[in-house]
Design an enzyme around this catalytic site. Structure first.
Site: not given
Ligand code: HPA
Ligand code: MG
Length: 180
Positions: A48, A102-103, A106, A108, A110-111, A134, A162
């Site tokens: 991501g 990180e992209d 959410d 948390g 994994t981290l 989020k 994605d």
């Molecule tokens: N979109 C895509 N991938 C994701 C998201 C999302 O909102 N949250 C965590 N992975």
């Molecule tokens: Mg994904």
């Protein structure tokens, strides 16, 4: 509005490309200022973060290294639950200033599993940069040192994110249209 369709879902524009780039430039400026002379190692978490990492890295004005890794989650023994393994992390982190890219953060989860593994290598500093978070979804609180945008708990697409493999190439971020 310019609604797009990906697989079976519809998405509307949420953060446009100019706003994304402007915010990433601000983050890069802050990081460049804070980490001057430290030759930080950026660790971008695939898939991501590839687009965010590329733009962020271009805007940095300090000497820095970057490495791209994947995190694989597999079931550990019953007592340990899921275990996260880093694939492609060859650098020695001892004494280094390390910045995770990180992209999105959410839950948390994994981290929360991965950061302690990095701390174990005794970096000088371990900082987290995320384009998005989020707060309503956060179950394992992570301190984000450099944050792009705090967003509601709705599914997002584009700019690396994605939906079932598609949409990563979109230059802006879209939000799912619910009940469409
Ligand atoms: N979109 C895509 N991938 C994701 C998201 C999302 O909102 N949250 C965590 N992975
Ligand atoms: Mg994904």
């Amino acid at each position: 509005m310019s609604v797009i369709q990906v697989h079976d879902k519809q998405f509307t524009p949420y953060i446009n490309a100019d706003k994304l780039q402007a915010r990433i430039q601000e983050l890069a400026a802050a990081i460049s200022n804070d980490l001057k002379g430290e030759k930080p190692l950026f660790i971008a978490i695939l898939n991501g973060s590839f687009m965010f990492a590329a733009d962020m890295f271009k805007y940095l004005t300090i000497e820095a290294e970057i490495s791209f890794i994947k995190l694989a989650s597999y079931k550990g023994m019953k007592s340990t639950g899921n275990v996260v393994q880093a694939i492609g992390l060859d650098e020695d982190l001892f004494g280094r200033t390390v910045v995770i890219l990180e992209d999105i953060v959410d839950t948390g989860k994994t981290l929360s599993q991965f950061l302690p593994q990095l701390e174990h290598q005794q970096p000088k500093k371990l900082l987290v940069t995320s384009l998005l978070t989020k707060p309503e979804a956060m179950k394992f609180p992570i301190k984000i040192d450099y944050l792009g945008f705090s967003v509601p708990n709705k599914f997002l697409l584009g700019y690396g994110l994605d939906y079932d493999g598609l949409g990563r190439n979109l230059p802006e971020i879209y939000q799912l249209v619910e009940n469409a």
